[in-house]
Design a protein around this motif. Sequence first.
Motif, PDB file in Angstrom:
ATOM      1  N   UNK A 176       0.805  -1.233   0.000  1.00  0.00           N
ATOM      2  CA  UNK A 176       0.000   0.000   0.000  1.00  0.00           C
ATOM      3  C   UNK A 176       0.838   1.283   0.000  1.00  0.00           C
ATOM      4  N   UNK A 177       2.168   1.164  -0.138  1.00  0.00           N
ATOM      5  CA  UNK A 177       3.029   2.336   0.021  1.00  0.00           C
ATOM      6  C   UNK A 177       2.975   3.350  -1.095  1.00  0.00           C
ATOM      7  N   UNK A 178       2.476   2.961  -2.255  1.00  0.00           N
ATOM      8  CA  UNK A 178       2.380   3.901  -3.371  1.00  0.00           C
ATOM      9  C   UNK A 178       3.723   4.407  -3.841  1.00  0.00           C
ATOM     10  N   UNK A 179       3.792   5.671  -4.211  1.00  0.00           N
ATOM     11  CA  UNK A 179       5.013   6.252  -4.774  1.00  0.00           C
ATOM     12  C   UNK A 179       6.156   6.333  -3.761  1.00  0.00           C
ATOM     13  N   UNK A 180       5.814   6.324  -2.481  1.00  0.00           N
ATOM     14  CA  UNK A 180       6.847   6.460  -1.450  1.00  0.00           C
ATOM     15  C   UNK A 180       7.328   5.101  -0.938  1.00  0.00           C
ATOM     16  N   UNK A 181       6.875   4.027  -1.571  1.00  0.00           N
ATOM     17  CA  UNK A 181       7.158   2.690  -1.045  1.00  0.00           C
ATOM     18  C   UNK A 181       8.652   2.379  -1.035  1.00  0.00           C
ATOM     19  N   UNK A 182       9.372   2.759  -2.088  1.00  0.00           N
ATOM     20  CA  UNK A 182      10.789   2.401  -2.189  1.00  0.00           C
ATOM     21  C   UNK A 182      11.581   3.047  -1.059  1.00  0.00           C
ATOM     22  N   UNK A 183      11.389   4.334  -0.858  1.00  0.00           N
ATOM     23  CA  UNK A 183      12.113   5.031   0.211  1.00  0.00           C
ATOM     24  C   UNK A 183      11.740   4.462   1.572  1.00  0.00           C
ATOM     25  N   UNK A 184      10.451   4.225   1.782  1.00  0.00           N
ATOM     26  CA  UNK A 184       9.991   3.694   3.069  1.00  0.00           C
ATOM     27  C   UNK A 184      10.527   2.293   3.305  1.00  0.00           C
ATOM     28  N   UNK A 185      10.526   1.460   2.266  1.00  0.00           N
ATOM     29  CA  UNK A 185      11.040   0.094   2.408  1.00  0.00           C
ATOM     30  C   UNK A 185      12.541   0.096   2.683  1.00  0.00           C
ATOM     31  N   UNK A 186      13.272   0.972   1.997  1.00  0.00           N
ATOM     32  CA  UNK A 186      14.714   1.057   2.226  1.00  0.00           C
ATOM     33  C   UNK A 186      15.022   1.466   3.650  1.00  0.00           C
ATOM     34  N   UNK A 187      14.298   2.460   4.138  1.00  0.00           N
ATOM     35  CA  UNK A 187      14.533   2.943   5.507  1.00  0.00           C
ATOM     36  C   UNK A 187      14.168   1.877   6.533  1.00  0.00           C
ATOM     37  N   UNK A 188      12.996   1.251   6.340  1.00  0.00           N
ATOM     38  CA  UNK A 188      12.571   0.239   7.316  1.00  0.00           C
ATOM     39  C   UNK A 188      13.479  -0.993   7.262  1.00  0.00           C
ATOM     40  N   UNK A 189      13.965  -1.343   6.068  1.00  0.00           N
ATOM     41  CA  UNK A 189      14.865  -2.503   5.960  1.00  0.00           C
ATOM     42  C   UNK A 189      16.151  -2.255   6.744  1.00  0.00           C
ATOM     43  N   UNK A 190      16.674  -1.039   6.649  1.00  0.00           N
ATOM     44  CA  UNK A 190      17.908  -0.703   7.365  1.00  0.00           C
ATOM     45  C   UNK A 190      17.656  -0.640   8.872  1.00  0.00           C
ATOM     46  N   UNK A 191      16.584   0.059   9.265  1.00  0.00           N
ATOM     47  CA  UNK A 191      16.289   0.230  10.687  1.00  0.00           C
ATOM     48  C   UNK A 191      15.853  -1.069  11.352  1.00  0.00           C
ATOM     49  N   UNK A 192      15.246  -1.962  10.565  1.00  0.00           N
ATOM     50  CA  UNK A 192      14.738  -3.204  11.147  1.00  0.00           C
ATOM     51  C   UNK A 192      15.606  -4.404  10.787  1.00  0.00           C
ATOM     52  N   UNK A 193      16.786  -4.109  10.252  1.00  0.00           N
ATOM     53  CA  UNK A 193      17.711  -5.188   9.920  1.00  0.00           C
ATOM     54  C   UNK A 193      18.569  -5.540  11.119  1.00  0.00           C
ATOM     55  N   UNK A 194      19.823  -5.093  11.096  1.00  0.00           N
ATOM     56  CA  UNK A 194      20.728  -5.437  12.181  1.00  0.00           C
ATOM     57  C   UNK A 194      20.337  -4.844  13.520  1.00  0.00           C
TER      58      UNK A 194
END
Length: 222
Positions: A176-194
């Motif tokens: 459901x992220x729309x046009x902002x999905x890539x930036x949001x996914x990148x940020x959440x992947x980094x913050x919720x990774x290690x």
Amino acid sequence: MSAEAEEVAHDTVEAAVRAQLAKALGGVRGMVEAAVPTIAFTVSWITTEQLKLSLIISVSLSVVLLAVRLVQRSTPQFVINSLIGIAIGAFFASRSGDAKAYFLPGILWNAGYSLAMLVSIITRWPVVGFLIGSVTGDPTAWHKDPGVVKLCNRLTWLLLIPCVIRVAVQLPVYVYGGDQAVAALGITKILMGWPLQVAALGSMLWLLGRGRTPIKPPIAPA
């Protein structure tokens, strides 16, 4: 080091699991190597919105990190694992033409890993138990001790929770992220990774520090 030598070095379940976790996570360098390609892809996409360029930068950085490992003759395992993940994400994104597909394999991996660990807990064959088996030389002997099974169940829950959190947050963003999905996914992947993994490891170390469960070596045949 032989199984016998490791057994002497790690005479408790807690010591064995701590040692195996340290090997599996790869330390600070492993964390950085896993995060850099994702950061590069996300920043490149945000600034250029060019999928091909962003993929090239991300994959190229992974290859450079791998080359550095090989030149230094240090273990390339963690970079290779990261490179495989990056390559699969790049394949998904390039085939679909949608930049957010770069993050789909990671979401699917966490979902699958969560399911596998949950099944292992329900069946009382928690995956952490096999870390003990790798030290004793018998992959299933630990299962005969109810106390060890209970401890490994708790430890497996601590590994499972970060995976569930990642899927619960990232999947709705992906859908459901729309046009902002890539930036949001990148940020959440980094913050919720290690960071999440380190938090889980800290919780596991705290739990492991509370007990001294002796490792029972497998009985040799007569």
